[in-house]
Design an enzyme around this catalytic site. Structure first.
Site, mmCIF file in Angstrom:
data_model
loop_
_atom_site.group_PDB
_atom_site.id
_atom_site.type_symbol
_atom_site.label_atom_id
_atom_site.label_comp_id
_atom_site.label_asym_id
_atom_site.label_seq_id
_atom_site.Cartn_x
_atom_site.Cartn_y
_atom_site.Cartn_z
ATOM 1 N N ALA A 21 -19.024 28.433 6.149
ATOM 2 C CA ALA A 21 -19.639 29.726 6.448
ATOM 3 C C ALA A 21 -20.107 30.383 5.152
ATOM 4 O O ALA A 21 -19.506 30.198 4.092
ATOM 5 C CB ALA A 21 -18.632 30.621 7.158
ATOM 6 N N PRO A 22 -21.189 31.154 5.220
ATOM 7 C CA PRO A 22 -21.669 31.841 4.012
ATOM 8 C C PRO A 22 -20.664 32.880 3.542
ATOM 9 O O PRO A 22 -19.872 33.400 4.328
ATOM 10 C CB PRO A 22 -22.976 32.498 4.483
ATOM 11 C CG PRO A 22 -22.872 32.580 5.964
ATOM 12 C CD PRO A 22 -22.038 31.422 6.393
ATOM 13 N N GLY A 23 -20.695 33.169 2.251
ATOM 14 C CA GLY A 23 -19.788 34.168 1.698
ATOM 15 C C GLY A 23 -18.815 33.557 0.719
ATOM 16 O O GLY A 23 -18.768 32.336 0.512
ATOM 17 N N ILE A 24 -18.006 34.421 0.111
ATOM 18 C CA ILE A 24 -17.003 33.981 -0.861
ATOM 19 C C ILE A 24 -15.887 33.246 -0.131
ATOM 20 O O ILE A 24 -15.400 33.696 0.905
ATOM 21 C CB ILE A 24 -16.435 35.196 -1.628
ATOM 22 C CG1 ILE A 24 -17.565 35.914 -2.382
ATOM 23 C CG2 ILE A 24 -15.335 34.776 -2.594
ATOM 24 C CD1 ILE A 24 -17.154 37.257 -2.966
ATOM 25 N N ARG A 25 -15.471 32.105 -0.654
ATOM 26 C CA ARG A 25 -14.382 31.339 -0.051
ATOM 27 C C ARG A 25 -13.100 32.168 -0.045
ATOM 28 O O ARG A 25 -12.733 32.801 -1.035
ATOM 29 C CB ARG A 25 -14.131 30.038 -0.811
ATOM 30 C CG ARG A 25 -15.295 29.062 -0.772
ATOM 31 C CD ARG A 25 -15.479 28.488 0.646
ATOM 32 N NE ARG A 25 -16.435 27.393 0.662
ATOM 33 C CZ ARG A 25 -17.740 27.538 0.840
ATOM 34 N NH1 ARG A 25 -18.248 28.748 1.004
ATOM 35 N NH2 ARG A 25 -18.540 26.497 0.872
ATOM 36 N N GLY A 26 -12.385 32.148 1.089
ATOM 37 C CA GLY A 26 -11.123 32.867 1.197
ATOM 38 C C GLY A 26 -9.991 32.136 0.489
ATOM 39 O O GLY A 26 -10.064 30.917 0.276
ATOM 40 N N LEU A 27 -8.948 32.871 0.145
ATOM 41 C CA LEU A 27 -7.793 32.280 -0.524
ATOM 42 C C LEU A 27 -6.803 31.684 0.469
ATOM 43 O O LEU A 27 -5.975 30.858 0.105
ATOM 44 C CB LEU A 27 -7.082 33.337 -1.382
ATOM 45 C CG LEU A 27 -7.927 34.001 -2.476
ATOM 46 C CD1 LEU A 27 -7.101 35.045 -3.221
ATOM 47 C CD2 LEU A 27 -8.469 32.953 -3.441
ATOM 48 N N LYS B 77 -11.789 29.227 11.860
ATOM 49 C CA LYS B 77 -10.946 29.526 10.703
ATOM 50 C C LYS B 77 -9.683 28.660 10.743
ATOM 51 O O LYS B 77 -8.981 28.633 11.758
ATOM 52 C CB LYS B 77 -10.561 31.010 10.700
ATOM 53 C CG LYS B 77 -11.767 31.943 10.735
ATOM 54 C CD LYS B 77 -11.381 33.406 10.940
ATOM 55 C CE LYS B 77 -10.758 34.010 9.701
ATOM 56 N NZ LYS B 77 -10.654 35.505 9.825
ATOM 57 N N ASP C 4 -11.283 40.493 17.505
ATOM 58 C CA ASP C 4 -10.359 39.699 18.318
ATOM 59 C C ASP C 4 -10.478 38.240 17.889
ATOM 60 O O ASP C 4 -11.582 37.738 17.650
ATOM 61 C CB ASP C 4 -10.716 39.844 19.791
ATOM 62 C CG ASP C 4 -9.604 39.385 20.718
ATOM 63 O OD1 ASP C 4 -8.486 39.140 20.231
ATOM 64 O OD2 ASP C 4 -9.858 39.283 21.934
#
Length: 569
Positions: A316-322, A337, A372
Site C-alpha cells: 500500500a502507498p505511504g510510509i511503512r508501518g513499524l 494488514k 472498523d
C-alpha cells in the site's frame, strides 16, 4: 444410512444454535428503544459490546456440542457434503437464511481451523438467490402523500411512537414541513406518490433515525428523520436528511453498529442498498450489526472482483508501518494488514497486545473516527495475482503468518480495513489552502472525539490517519491505543536549569502533551495551523479534563451529519 441420520441431527443442532443466537441478538436490539427513552447511555455501550460477543459464544456452544455428538475428524467428505445439504433444506423459508448460512460456515471453519474453505462443504456461494421485494411489506411502512405534508407527518408519528413526550411537537412538525418544502421544488413535491420508511427505528448512541425514501416517478430521494432525546427526557426532531451524502456518512465504516430490530435483515439491507447504491452490500450488513455475515458477503464480493480484474496485489502507498505490513489491490477498496514478526526497537509491545488493541476498538464506540476492521483466518490469495516485490517483502516481514502452496498464498491471520488516502500523503500533495486547513481541523477533531470516547490514540503521527473522499479524517493505527485512565498526562517542569530535563523521572505511562506539536505533523506551516485550530491538544489540562469526564461515565454524542441541516430549537 446411519451417517445420513447423524448429518440431519447435526444440521438441526447447528440451526438451533443459530436461532437461539438470533433471539439473543434480537432481545438486546429490541431493548435499544427503552435505553434511548430512559437516557441509559452507559447501558447502551454495554449492550453494543454484549451483542458483539453473542456470536462467538453461540459458535463455541455449537462446536462443543458437535464434538460431543460425533468424532469430527473421522467423518469423510461425503458426511460433510450430506450435512450441508441437510442444513440447506432447513433454510427453506427461514427469514434469516443468509445469516444462518454464515453461522454454518463459522461452525465448519472452527471445526477445520478454516482449512476447508470450499463450496462442497460450506456456503462459499449462497444456497439460493435472494430476490428483494418478496417480504418488503414486512419491513416497510408506506405513507399516503395525497394529503397535506403536515398530515403525512402526523400519520408517520402515529406509527412511530416513543414513551417520552415531544419537547415541542408543533415546532418539530413545522420544521419538518419547512425542510421538505425547501429541499423539493413545487413540481417534485406534487409528483411524490409515496413515502416509504423502514419499520424498525435505527438506534445508535444518543440518536435514533427513521430511514426511508421519497418516491417520485423519475427519482427517489433519502428521507431520514433524525431524533434525539433532551436532558429533560423529551424527544425532539434534530434534522430531516434528504442528501445521499449525509446518509452515507451516517452509515460510515468508522461508526458503531445500529440497533434496528427486524426479523428480515435481507429485505432491510436490500432497501438500504436502494438508498445507498455506492455502498457495498457487506457494509450495510455490518452497519446492522451482522458483522460476521458482512465478512461472508465481503468474501463473496472479493471473489467476484478477482474474477473480473487482472491487476496485482502490491504494498500500500505511504510510509511503512513499524507493526503492520499493509498491502492492497489497486482496483479494490480495502487494505490488508498483517502483524509483522518483529517490531522496531521503539515498539515495546507484543503480537497479542496488538490483537487486544484491535479488539478494544471493535468493542468501543468508534464515534465516526476509528475505522472498523475485520479479522480473517487462513485468507487465500492466488500467487499469480501478487507482485513479486510484495511477496519478497511479506517473506521478510511476516514469514510466520504465511503458507505457500503451489498456486496460493495463505495468510493465517490478517485484518481487512476500508482503503483511505493516508493523511501525510494527502497533505504533501494538496495545494488548496482551504482543504489543507479543513484536513488539519479534522485531524484535531478526530483526536479529540476519540479521546472523548475513552480511547487515547497513542501514536498520533499523521501517517496513522486517513482521509475519506468526503474530507473526513479517520484513525486507523491501533497498536498503541489504551483507555484514557491508563495514561498520566503531565506538564514538562519549568526550570532555568538546561539539564533539568535530563534528570526528569518518567514512568512508562507518562505522557507530555506539550511535545505533541513536534510529531503529529512535520512541517512548521502545518504545525502552526494545527496549533491555531486545536492548541488545547498540546496542554495536559485538556487531557486531564477529558479523563475526568470519562471517569464520570459521560457519554458524548457527535452528530454525524452537517451541522447546517440541524433544526433550531
Amino acid at each position: 444410512m446411519q451417517d445420513s441420520l447423524v448429518a440431519k441431527k447435526v444440521a438441526y443442532l447447528i440451526l438451533s444454535h443459530f436461532d437461539k443466537s438470533y433471539r439473543w441478538f434480537t432481545r438486546i436490539t429490541r431493548g435499544a428503544q427503552e435505553r434511548f427513552e430512559q437516557g441509559q447511555w452507559q447501558e447502551t455501550l454495554h449492550a453494543s459490546k454484549e451483542r458483539i460477543t453473542i456470536y462467538e459464544q453461540s459458535l463455541s456452544d455449537a462446536v462443543a456440542e458437535i464434538y460431543h455428538l460425533i468424532a469430527v475428524h473421522k467423518k469423510d467428505e461425503q458426511f460433510w457434503q450430506a450435512l450441508k445439504k441437510a442444513f440447506a433444506i432447513h433454510l427453506e423459508g427461514h427469514p434469516q437464511f443468509e445469516l444462518a448460512e454464515t453461522f454454518y460456515n463459522s461452525v465448519i471453519g472452527r471445526l477445520f481451523k478454516h482449512r476447508k474453505i470450499e463450496n462442497a462443504m460450506m456456503f462459499v456461494l449462497p444456497s439460493r438467490c435472494f430476490l428483494p421485494g418478496q417480504d418488503r411489506h414486512k419491513v416497510v411502512h408506506s405513507f399516503d402523500t395525497t394529503t397535506t405534508v403536515n398530515e403525512m407527518y402526523t400519520s408517520i408519528f402515529k406509527i412511530y411512537r416513543y414513551n417520552i413526550p415531544f419537547e415541542d411537537y408543533q415546532r418539530d412538525m413545522a420544521n419538518l414541513e419547512a425542510a421538505l418544502r425547501q429541499r423539493l421544488t413545487t413540481e417534485q413535491l406534487a409528483s411524490v406518490h409515496t413515502v416509504e420508511i423502514l419499520k424498525p427505528t435505527f438506534f445508535r448512541g444518543k440518536a435514533a433515525y427513521l430511514i426511508g425514501k421519497i418516491c417520485m416517478p423519475e427519482e427517489s430521494l433519502p428521507f431520514v428523520i433524525s431524533l434525539q432525546r433532551s436532558d429533560k427526557r423529551m424527544l425532539f426532531v434534530d434534522a430531516l436528511l434528504t442528501d445521499r451524502k449525509d446518509l452515507s456518512v451516517i452509515f460510515g465504516f468508522a461508526r458503531s453498529y445500529f440497533m434496528a430490530d427486524t426479523q428480515h435483515p435481507a429485505e432491510v439491507a436490500a432497501f438500504l442498498q436502494e438508498l445507498l447504491p455506492n455502498k457495498k452490500h457487506f457494509e450495510l450488513y455490518m452497519a446492522l450489526g451482522h458483522y460476521k455475515h458482512g465478512k461472508t458477503v465481503f468474501y463473496r464480493n472479493f471473489l467476484e472482483h478477482m474474477s473480473s480484474t487482472t491487476d496485482k496485489f502490491e504494498a500500500a502507498p505511504g510510509i511503512r508501518g513499524l507493526v503492520m505490513m499493509v498491502f492492497h489491490l489497486p482496483s479494490y477498496g480495502v487494505v490488508f494488514k498483517i502483524i509483522k514478526d518483529e517490531f522496531a526497537e521503539s515498539k515495546k509491545i507484543t503480537r497479542d497486545h496488538v490483537k487486544e488493541c484491535y479488539k478494544l476498538v471493535k468493542m468501543s464506540d468508534r464515534v465516526g473516527r476509528m475505522a472498523d476492521t475485520h479479522e480473517y483466518v487462513n485468507f487465500r490469495f492466488p500467487l499469480n495475482r501478487i507482485d513479486p516485490a510484495l511477496i519478497e517483502e511479506l517473506k521478510a516481514t511476516c514469514a510466520s503468518s504465511l503458507t505457500f502452496t503451489e498456486d496460493e498464498l495463505i495468510i493465517n491471520h490478517l485484518y481487512i480495513e476500508r482503503k483511505m488516502t493516508p493523511l501525510n500523503l494527502y497533505l504533501q500533495q494538496e495545494t488548496d489552502e482551504d482543504k489543507i486547513k479543513n484536513a488539519l481541523n479534522e485531524l484535531g477533531l478526530c483526536i479529540k472525539q476519540i479521546a472523548m470516547a475513552n480511547i487515547f490514540p497513542g501514536d498520533m503521527l499523521h501517517k496513522n490517519f486517513g482521509i475519506t473522499r468526503h474530507g473526513r479524517v479517520i484513525f486507523y493505527d491501533y497498536d498503541e491505543i489504551c483507555l484514557m485512565h491508563e495514561r498520566n498526562f503531565r506538564d514538562i517542569p519549568k526550570s532555568d536549569d538546561p539539564y533539568a530535563l535530563d534528570t526528569l523521572s518518567v514512568a512508562p505511562n507518562d505522557v507530555f502533551p506539550e511535545q505533541f506539536e513536534h510529531f503529529i505533523v512535520g512541517k512548521r506551516k502545518l504545525k502552526d495551523i494545527l496549533k491555531a485550530l486545536h492548541g488545547d491538544l498540546m496542554t495536559s489540562e485538556y487531557w486531564r479534563e477529558v479523563q475526568r469526564k470519562c471517569a464520570k461515565g459521560d457519554v458524548q454524542h457527535f452528530t454525524p451529519y452537517n451541522a447546517n441541516v440541524r433544526f433550531t430549537r
